[in-house]
Design a protein around this motif. Structure first.
Motif, PDB file in Angstrom:
ATOM      1  N   ARG A   1       0.826  -1.196   0.000  1.00 41.92           N
ATOM      2  CA  ARG A   1       0.000   0.000   0.000  1.00 41.92           C
ATOM      3  C   ARG A   1       0.861   1.247   0.000  1.00 41.92           C
ATOM      4  O   ARG A   1       1.508   1.597   0.976  1.00 41.92           O
ATOM      5  N   GLY A   2       0.871   1.950  -1.128  1.00 45.15           N
ATOM      6  CA  GLY A   2       1.553   3.226  -1.217  1.00 45.15           C
ATOM      7  C   GLY A   2       3.055   3.104  -1.178  1.00 45.15           C
ATOM      8  O   GLY A   2       3.754   4.091  -1.020  1.00 45.15           O
ATOM      9  N   ALA A   3       3.625   1.928  -1.331  1.00 43.88           N
ATOM     10  CA  ALA A   3       5.064   1.785  -1.235  1.00 43.88           C
ATOM     11  C   ALA A   3       5.556   0.756  -2.251  1.00 43.88           C
ATOM     12  O   ALA A   3       6.310  -0.143  -1.956  1.00 43.88           O
ATOM     13  N   HIS A   4       5.127   0.920  -3.511  1.00 40.51           N
ATOM     14  CA  HIS A   4       5.449  -0.069  -4.532  1.00 40.51           C
ATOM     15  C   HIS A   4       6.936  -0.091  -4.840  1.00 40.51           C
ATOM     16  O   HIS A   4       7.450  -1.104  -5.291  1.00 40.51           O
ATOM     17  N   SER A   5       7.611   0.994  -4.620  1.00 35.55           N
ATOM     18  CA  SER A   5       9.025   1.046  -4.953  1.00 35.55           C
ATOM     19  C   SER A   5       9.887   0.352  -3.914  1.00 35.55           C
ATOM     20  O   SER A   5      11.066   0.154  -4.126  1.00 35.55           O
ATOM     21  N   GLN A   6       9.315   0.000  -2.773  1.00 33.01           N
ATOM     22  CA  GLN A   6      10.085  -0.629  -1.702  1.00 33.01           C
ATOM     23  C   GLN A   6       9.503  -1.998  -1.405  1.00 33.01           C
ATOM     24  O   GLN A   6       8.445  -2.129  -0.811  1.00 33.01           O
ATOM     25  N   PRO A   7      10.187  -3.077  -1.860  1.00 28.94           N
ATOM     26  CA  PRO A   7       9.603  -4.404  -1.735  1.00 28.94           C
ATOM     27  C   PRO A   7       9.539  -4.918  -0.314  1.00 28.94           C
ATOM     28  O   PRO A   7       8.788  -5.818  -0.018  1.00 28.94           O
ATOM     29  N   VAL A   8      10.350  -4.373   0.574  1.00 34.85           N
ATOM     30  CA  VAL A   8      10.401  -4.876   1.944  1.00 34.85           C
ATOM     31  C   VAL A   8       9.823  -3.841   2.889  1.00 34.85           C
ATOM     32  O   VAL A   8      10.165  -2.663   2.818  1.00 34.85           O
ATOM     33  N   ASN A   9       8.934  -4.281   3.775  1.00 37.79           N
ATOM     34  CA  ASN A   9       8.325  -3.394   4.757  1.00 37.79           C
ATOM     35  C   ASN A   9       9.271  -3.264   5.941  1.00 37.79           C
ATOM     36  O   ASN A   9       9.184  -4.006   6.910  1.00 37.79           O
TER      37      ASN A   9
ATOM     38  N   ARG B   1       3.277   9.083   9.367  1.00 41.08           N
ATOM     39  CA  ARG B   1       3.528   9.224   7.932  1.00 41.08           C
ATOM     40  C   ARG B   1       3.912   7.896   7.302  1.00 41.08           C
ATOM     41  O   ARG B   1       3.466   7.569   6.192  1.00 41.08           O
ATOM     42  N   LEU B   2       4.753   7.132   7.980  1.00 38.38           N
ATOM     43  CA  LEU B   2       5.161   5.845   7.443  1.00 38.38           C
ATOM     44  C   LEU B   2       3.963   4.903   7.316  1.00 38.38           C
ATOM     45  O   LEU B   2       3.823   4.188   6.316  1.00 38.38           O
ATOM     46  N   ARG B   3       3.087   4.924   8.311  1.00 40.17           N
ATOM     47  CA  ARG B   3       1.924   4.046   8.253  1.00 40.17           C
ATOM     48  C   ARG B   3       0.937   4.485   7.189  1.00 40.17           C
ATOM     49  O   ARG B   3       0.215   3.659   6.628  1.00 40.17           O
ATOM     50  N   THR B   4       0.889   5.780   6.902  1.00 42.15           N
ATOM     51  CA  THR B   4       0.057   6.254   5.806  1.00 42.15           C
ATOM     52  C   THR B   4       0.537   5.674   4.478  1.00 42.15           C
ATOM     53  O   THR B   4      -0.254   5.402   3.570  1.00 42.15           O
ATOM     54  N   MET B   5       1.844   5.473   4.363  1.00 40.14           N
ATOM     55  CA  MET B   5       2.431   4.891   3.151  1.00 40.14           C
ATOM     56  C   MET B   5       2.440   3.368   3.188  1.00 40.14           C
ATOM     57  O   MET B   5       2.973   2.728   2.288  1.00 40.14           O
ATOM     58  N   GLY B   6       1.863   2.781   4.239  1.00 38.00           N
ATOM     59  CA  GLY B   6       1.828   1.336   4.332  1.00 38.00           C
ATOM     60  C   GLY B   6       3.086   0.719   4.886  1.00 38.00           C
ATOM     61  O   GLY B   6       3.298  -0.493   4.760  1.00 38.00           O
ATOM     62  N   ARG B   7       3.949   1.524   5.507  1.00 38.94           N
ATOM     63  CA  ARG B   7       5.187   1.013   6.081  1.00 38.94           C
ATOM     64  C   ARG B   7       5.093   1.050   7.607  1.00 38.94           C
ATOM     65  O   ARG B   7       4.141   1.574   8.164  1.00 38.94           O
TER      66      ARG B   7
END
Length: 506
Positions: A27-35, A155-161
């Motif tokens: 969610r919102g973090a397609h460029s980063q494969p690892v959470n 902010r990180l959780r808004t980006m799904g991280r």
């Protein structure tokens, strides 16, 4: 015989499509494969150490002429992070930063007590300017650290991280209801990646993969064996999706000793366990944990503000409204003149609204529409963006050119400060309703009338006109049920940001 195991259909769903709506890694973090986790506890501890170093430096610079005082103040600064740790000043590892101010203020109270005792026993003049500066640096610095960490985490959780991969366990209806509540506004510390369904014949939600099923037991089945099978089914499902947390939904068969056994198993795997009780929109300050016998009880406190807090709200409303009116009086005159020059109508628009306990009052606004706007409303009903009881229209032809500017920045609402002075409205509260809306209220929506309507509120900072009718009612009820004086101050601060960005205004 009843069976407990993994569903092959669920496995196929998991291997195929993983909905990004629930999966925090996507969610919102397609460029980063690892959470990658945000180590907010470490960040808070590191911030406290930096603040302690700054306070130690300041105290030494201010008291170096008195070595005893300088050493004592440095010892206080160095011990500050330890005091916060002992006072639970660290954020929760699952839900993040909580009680931003309380723990720091408790540590400050302890610091003052220790300083007073040491000063009296050892005859060291600690309570001087150097001590005040040291205490101020420690207190303000630690609060700022927690605010920054909390903001970064949000902010990180808004980006799904910075979320935890979560397996949801429960009956299909309970899982669906939990997912619906999880997707509403607010922070999302849990990233739901799959479900383990307690099969009751109901179709599971299609929005997430089902990687485990637990069939209901038959009469006469050995309870101990069934308990073990159910726990093992959850273990296999959690390991299959590499879950870091398991959420048991309302209506689940996991209760009592069975839930305790699940806790033991997940604890051995270092997996967190949370339970969804089915409650919605209850603020943390209204919840308390207790016990009776061997039972753990959750106490939901009633929303009954004390008279002193209500008095503080009224005084704050009147004082701030008076100050704002005096400061912006030239702006009000300018806006009134601009509206008056638009056409021959009045500058102030008066409209009957419903206040606290259903009492009618006249609300004031700068006029943003042409004088015949109310007469033309009926012909626009079919072309409006109607939702529930609210009439909304993005491109309303009745709005004047100056009116669009006033609405964009909520300047048309400024005359309502007069309503605040008269006690008919508050600075913060539910959206003031029209009489025709209230006439169609059900028992749930009518609870909005318990509080004085406000110029701003949760509806204002959460989307304004972009909100649906149901969302507006839910936010107003959340405000009414969870009111606190501090929350009012937070909403006033958030309103300024929303107005500047003109979010959801039309």
């Amino acid at each position: 015989m009843a069976t407990v195991g993994l569903s092959s259909a669920g496995v196929r769903a998991h291997a195929g499509k993983r909905p990004s709506h629930f999966d925090g890694e996507n969610r919102g973090a397609h460029s980063q494969p690892v959470n990658r986790p945000f180590r907010y506890r470490r960040a808070t501890a590191a911030g406290d150490l930096l603040i302690a170093a700054a306070a130690a430096g300041a105290s030494w610079a201010l008291s170096r002429e008195n070595v005893d005082v300088a050493i004592a103040l440095n010892a206080i600064a160095v011990g500050w992070p330890l005091v916060l740790t002992a006072g639970s000043g660290r954020p929760d590892r699952l839900f993040g930063v909580r009680n931003t101010y309380r723990d720091v203020l408790q540590a400050l109270a302890g610091l003052l007590s220790v300083a007073a005792i040491v000063s009296a026993l050892l005859s060291v003049p600690l309570l001087g300017p150097a001590f005040l500066v040291t205490a101020a640096v420690l207190t303000a610095g630690s609060v700022v650290v927690r605010l920054l960490v909390r903001r970064r985490l949000g902010r990180l959780r808004t980006m799904g991280r910075a979320t935890r991969r979560t397996l949801v366990v429960g009956p299909a209806a309970g899982v669906a209801a939990t997912l619906d509540r999880f997707t509403q506004d607010g922070e999302h510390p849990l990233s739901v990646v799959a479900a383990c369904i307690e099969d009751d014949g109901t179709a599971p939600p299609a929005s997430i993969p089902v990687v485990g099923t637990i069939d209901r037991g038959l009469p006469g089945r050995d309870d101990a064996l069934r308990d073990e099978e159910m726990v093992q089914a959850v273990r296999l499902a959690a390991q299959r999706v590499r879950a870091r947390a398991v959420c048991v939904t309302a209506g689940s068969e996991f209760a009592g000793d069975r839930l305790r056994a699940l806790t033991w198993m997940l604890g051995d795997l270092n997996i967190d366990l949370v339970t969804d009780l089915g409650l919605s929109d209850v603020a943390a300050h209204r919840m308390g944990l207790g016990s009776m016998g061997s039972s753990v009880l959750l106490h939901i406190k009633q929303a009954r503000p004390t008279r002193l807090r209500l008095l503080a709200k009224v005084v704050t409303d009147r004082v701030l409204a008076t100050m704002i009116l005096l400061l912006i009086s030239p702006l009000l005159l300018g806006i009134g003149l601009a509206v008056k020059l638009t056409d021959s109508g009045p500058a102030i628009y008066r409209q009957v609204r419903v206040g606290r306990d259903g009492l009618f009052f006249t609300m004031f606004k700068f006029r943003t529409m042409y004088v015949d706007a109310d007469l033309r409303r009926a012909e626009l009903l079919d072309s409006g963006d109607n939702d529930g009881l609210m009439f909304k229209m993005r491109e309303d032809p009745r709005v004047t050119r100056i009116g669009r500017v006033l609405r964009k920045y909520s300047l048309d609402e400024l005359p309502q400060l007069v309503n605040v002075l008269r006690g008919e409205m508050s600075l913060v509260g539910p959206r003031p309703a029209l009489p025709e809306e209230v006439a169609a209220y059900d028992s749930t929506a009518r609870r909005r009338l318990v509080a004085i309507p406000g110029m701003t509120g949760l509806w204002q900072v959460s989307g304004r006109s972009n909100l649906s009718w149901n969302e507006t009612v839910r936010l107003d009820l959340r405000y009414v049920d969870n009111w606190s004086y501090g929350h009012d101050l937070q909403l006033l601060g958030r309103t300024a940001s929303v107005v500047v960005r003109s979010t959801g205004a039309y």
